[in-house]
Design an enzyme around this catalytic site. Structure first.
Site, PDB file in Angstrom:
ATOM      1  N   CYS A  85      62.136  -0.274  55.154  1.00 46.00           N
ATOM      2  CA  CYS A  85      63.429   0.240  54.713  1.00 46.00           C
ATOM      3  C   CYS A  85      63.637  -0.030  53.225  1.00 46.00           C
ATOM      4  O   CYS A  85      62.948  -0.840  52.611  1.00 46.00           O
ATOM      5  CB  CYS A  85      64.572  -0.441  55.477  1.00 46.00           C
ATOM      6  N   ASP A 117      64.051   0.424  10.575  1.00 42.06           N
ATOM      7  CA  ASP A 117      64.643   1.754  10.691  1.00 42.06           C
ATOM      8  C   ASP A 117      66.009   1.773  10.009  1.00 42.06           C
ATOM      9  O   ASP A 117      66.876   0.928  10.279  1.00 42.06           O
ATOM     10  CB  ASP A 117      64.783   2.102  12.168  1.00 42.06           C
TER      11      ASP A 117
END
Length: 492
Positions: free
Chosen positions: A32, A438
């Site tokens: 399950c 960056d």
């Protein structure tokens, strides 16, 4: 997670762990998902497995009540950069269906025997069993979502014969394909001339900002994007394809819908895998947001945009070209340059929705120097990389880890740490990349500055989710007030 942590998760029926492990119950012979609504089994009867394939191998069948194959996959394959994680990324992309176990092993640098042993120890199942489980999951999706003929479902899912398809469905789900299809109410019939429409499961919350990220970078004729939809053409092993993903924020459960306008059915598993990677649909946003929100610099951004996703890539070689074009220029400038370059691409075999062209192959880019604009040095670097990819001297993809990707890309002229990090984020789904140099990241830090100078400048407090911290910083930098600082790098 240890046994008792997992047991507490199934006792609480915690949906956050669905797809991240599977619960097998010896007394019933089924496995399950953690959130299965059935009564919690005794701990002495429970065995946990990393993959559904391992549960299959142990003789368990899927629960008909909770449908454990109908959940998002585990984010572990991006977090883990070991051989198991690399192998699973390639298996999900359909490498075994195309090249067999020998082809998978060769890509990873191991012999088939070594690979079987490693995956058996790490995941409880060998590569063939893992591929079989992936085929079963794809087949289930097609059976319950479409009215495709059963034979078409079998071959689209990657099975070599209808008999193999029937046997696998019976073994995994304890039902025939027809019975499995009847478990879900069918929509309108699907014919060969009609697009396939499938639901894309994900773990909530989901921030639709990823659509805007892709839309502002969309190349006309190749891509089309809005704040709630994204469509594109792409090249796959057996031909080109076209798809659209749409998000309905107003509907119950906020579904994501994939419409496939054109695809060779043999490429369907690869297409589904790449779309899921593009939208980061196997992520665990609650775990990510919990870590990011603990950093006071990001708490407000996480509260405003819970469930932010990390954009992936549907074509590793294309992503490198886009990254190199976008170095040191704005997003708008990168899009203009890529639009010019896209003229070198071939026409789509099944155009539609305003999409009629494929992004150029490396060979087409190498032959299209006259379409490239910008500094000579950058142009030469791009052509050198395209020629290396076209000639097979540069080979990288979903099966790499960060060290192997760095070793392949960093020696290239014009490729530095930023480009390697950006490609790692989007191709590998590497979750812990921080692009410190960056310009947009620096703009985002300034925009979110709240006097927390005592915290680390590389956001190590948010590890192992610094790639997601980078996404929040990029979003902060894109706000109008932040655009007046440093010109932002392209992040194409």
């Amino acid at each position: 997670m240890d046994f008792w942590q997992r047991y507490r998760a199934i006792d609480a029926r915690d949906t956050r762990f669905d797809g991240q492990f599977f619960t097998a119950v010896r007394t019933t012979g089924i496995y399950c998902r953690p959130s299965c609504p059935a009564r919690t089994p005794k701990a002495s009867n429970v065995t946990f497995y990393e993959t559904s394939a391992a549960a299959h191998e142990a003789g368990y069948r899927a629960c008909k009540r909770c449908l454990p194959e109908a959940v998002p996959g585990t984010p572990a394959w991006n977090v883990r950069q070991d051989i198991a994680g690399r192998a699973m990324r390639l298996i999900n992309d359909g490498v075994i269906n195309r090249d067999g176990v020998a082809g998978l092993a060769a890509r990873l640098g191991y012999s088939p025997r070594q690979l079987n042993r490693i995956l058996g120890q790490e995941l409880g199942a060998g590569p063939l069993s893992l591929a079989r489980a992936a085929r079963a999951q794809t087949a289930r999706t097609l059976l319950v979502s479409t009215s495709m003929k059963l034979a078409d479902v079998a071959f689209a899912a990657g099975f070599s014969s209808v008999r193999q398809f029937n046997e696998t469905i019976a073994e995994v789900f304890d039902m025939t394909p027809t019975a499995l299809r009847r478990t879900v109410r069918q929509s309108a019939p699907v014919t060969g001339a009609t697009a396939l429409t499938l639901g894309l499961p994900y773990r909530p919350p989901f921030d639709p900002g990823i659509f805007s990220f892709l839309a502002v970078r969309a190349i006309p004729g190749v891509e089309d994007g809005t704040p709630t939809s994204y469509a594109r053409t792409l090249r796959l092993p057996h031909g080109d394809a076209r798809f659209r993903v749409e998000y309905d924020d107003g509907a119950r459960e906020r579904p994501l819908t994939l419409t496939i306008g054109a695809v060779d059915l043999r490429d369907l598993p690869a297409l589904l895998s790449r779309v899921r990677r593009l939208f980061d649909l196997d992520a665990d946003p609650e775990a990510i947001d919990g870590t990011l929100a603990a950093d006071p610099r990001l708490a407000g951004s996480v509260d405003a945009a819970p469930g932010m996703r990390l954009p992936g890539a549907v074509d590793p070689q294309e992503l490198l070209i886009r990254a190199m074009v976008g170095q040191q220029i704005t997003v708008a400038a990168a899009r203009t340059a890529l639009t010019q370059l896209s003229a070198a691409g071939s026409h789509a075999s099944a155009p539609g929705d305003g999409l009629d062209r494929l992004f150029p192959t490396p060979a087409e880019v190498a032959a299209a120097g006259h379409l490239l604009r910008g500094p000579k040095r950058r142009t030469e670097s791009l052509l050198h990389a395209a020629e290396a990819m076209a000639g097979g001297r540069l080979d990288f993809g979903y099966g790499d880890d960060l060290p192997s990707l760095t070793a392949a890309l960093l020696p290239l002229p014009g490729v530095g740490p930023w480009t390697v990090g950006y490609v790692a984020m989007r191709v590998l789904g590497a979750p812990d990349i921080f692009l410190a140099n960056d310009a947009a990241v620096r703009n985002g830090i300034r925009a979110l500055d709240n006097g927390t100078n005592h915290l680390s400048p590389d956001f190590r407090e948010t590890s192992p989710w610094r790639s997601y911290a980078t996404m929040h910083l990029w979003r902060a930098a894109a706000r109008p007030a932040a655009r007046t600082t440093i010109p932002a790098k392209g992040t194409p």
